[in-house]
Design a protein around this motif. Sequence first.
Motif: not given
Length: 163
Positions: A140-163
């Motif tokens: 969470r950021d200082p105001d509570g908004a939830r963030l994710e830093l993801i090391a997958d390439p753009l257009g991919e998520m956990y081995g699945t192409t999402v683009l």
Amino acid sequence: MTQLDLTAIEHERDRIRSTYLHEHRPASAARGLHHTALICADVERTVRFYQDVLEFPLTEIFENRDYPGSNHFFFDIGNGNLLAFFDLPGLDLAPYAEVLGGLHHLAISVEPDRWAQLRANLDAAGVEYLEESGTSLYFRDPDGARLELIADPLGEMYGTTVL
């Protein structure tokens, strides 16, 4: 919590997929994400977090055209995309809350080596996070908004192409 009928949910997901997910989809009408705007309580605290901890450079700050006395400021999150914030002094806003139609989390893609450095920055700043699948950090950021830093390439998520 209500008991979920997971089989019915899976069937509904399959129905939506077969109805709306086209093999040969047309090009999007959009050029990209210009910026996503969030609200913050403290401009300097927000700048220190996003610029110093997450290493997203502040690119500009000016008065919000819609609310005199409010700041509108931007951070470079790569690939020509910006993360923007407003402070809204005097409105006495409630703390961040997840609501239907609201922000669940903002996922920002980072290179794997930068991901490791940013995890170290979060540790050094005392920011609690959840590491998932070896490529995602949720926090969470200082105001509570939830963030994710993801090391997958753009257009991919956990081995699945999402683009």
